[in-house]
Write an enzyme that holds these catalytic residues in place. Sequence first.
Site, short mmCIF file in Angstrom:
data_model
loop_
_atom_site.label_atom_id
_atom_site.label_comp_id
_atom_site.label_asym_id
_atom_site.label_seq_id
_atom_site.Cartn_x
_atom_site.Cartn_y
_atom_site.Cartn_z
CG HIS A 99 -71.33 -53.99 61.01
ND1 HIS A 99 -72.55 -54.90 61.25
CD2 HIS A 99 -71.63 -53.90 59.74
CE1 HIS A 99 -73.17 -54.91 60.20
NE2 HIS A 99 -72.77 -54.26 59.55
CG ASP A 149 -72.89 -55.83 64.65
OD1 ASP A 149 -72.48 -54.60 64.96
OD2 ASP A 149 -73.13 -56.34 63.57
CB SER A 183 -75.53 -53.45 57.99
OG SER A 183 -74.83 -54.50 57.49
N GLY A 184 -77.82 -53.55 60.30
CA GLY A 184 -78.47 -52.59 61.32
C GLY A 184 -80.23 -52.72 61.17
#
Length: 298
Positions: A100, A150, A247-248
């Site tokens: 994402h 994701d 994120s990630g």
Amino acid sequence: MRVKTFLVAILVFSVLNDVSARPAIRPLRAAAPIVCGRRPLLEDPFSAAGSRIVGGNDALPGSWPWLVSIQQPLDYEGRDFAHTCGGTIVNQQWVLTAAHCFKGVGSDYLEWRLVLGARQLSNLASGTQIRKIIRKIEHEKYNPDTEENDIALLRMDRPVTFSNYIQPACLPQKDTVFNHLSECYIAGWGVTSEDSGEPADVLQQAQVHLIETKKCNSTSWYNGAIRNHNLCAGHEKGGIDSCQGDSGGPLMCRRPQTKTIAVIGITSWGWGCAQAKSPGVYSSAQSFLDWTIAKITI
């Protein structure tokens, strides 16, 4: 839903040159393989905590040497960059992150950069290495509406050199039982409060608890939104969580037997930041282990 946007070890060979006067040539000897999940500078990353990630604290240099800052340019010349997402080094050429992070980006990610071995983003130390992205592989079944699957991999333009500040992470074994993992952490340069618009300058870290999927999926929590390939981690009462910009990045747990750290999750999404009964939701690295290994060994 709020999306939090903003390993395989490699065997390295060394050649030992015989500089003696003897004409005999010694056979080449392989160096010991690089061990994943190690922090050469620090055994206990919380032994001298500074003071946020929401509810966390400043990480010491070398605390999480597989952490990557994924950055996008702020100008056409590529002189200034801003932290966008986190990532994890899995070997000398690949970084693991969340799909994402690249929503609506197209091919612009080819202008982004990966910053490895950093702690303070405004003052990159001499041990920092910078790489470009030459290939992005998103999971074929990634669903940007539900954030299912994701996960993504980024190939660097050239191999990194491992050091005290840059190391590969371990991925979980297929038979790892997460209920046995009681010492887990998150780290990143994301915002340090839900209403903040600026990422952290110094790498933040926090200790979190794994939360049983059944509880995380209950009516007063995420009410069925958690999938089989997700993990939940945080605190039931809130207060500590990953947030925008994390994120990630990795959800990491210490292996009881070896004391090395394994990355068991990739920061994906959540409702708010550090809210009660709304912990961080992560893509399970174990669920995508075969996919990851297949892609980085092509």
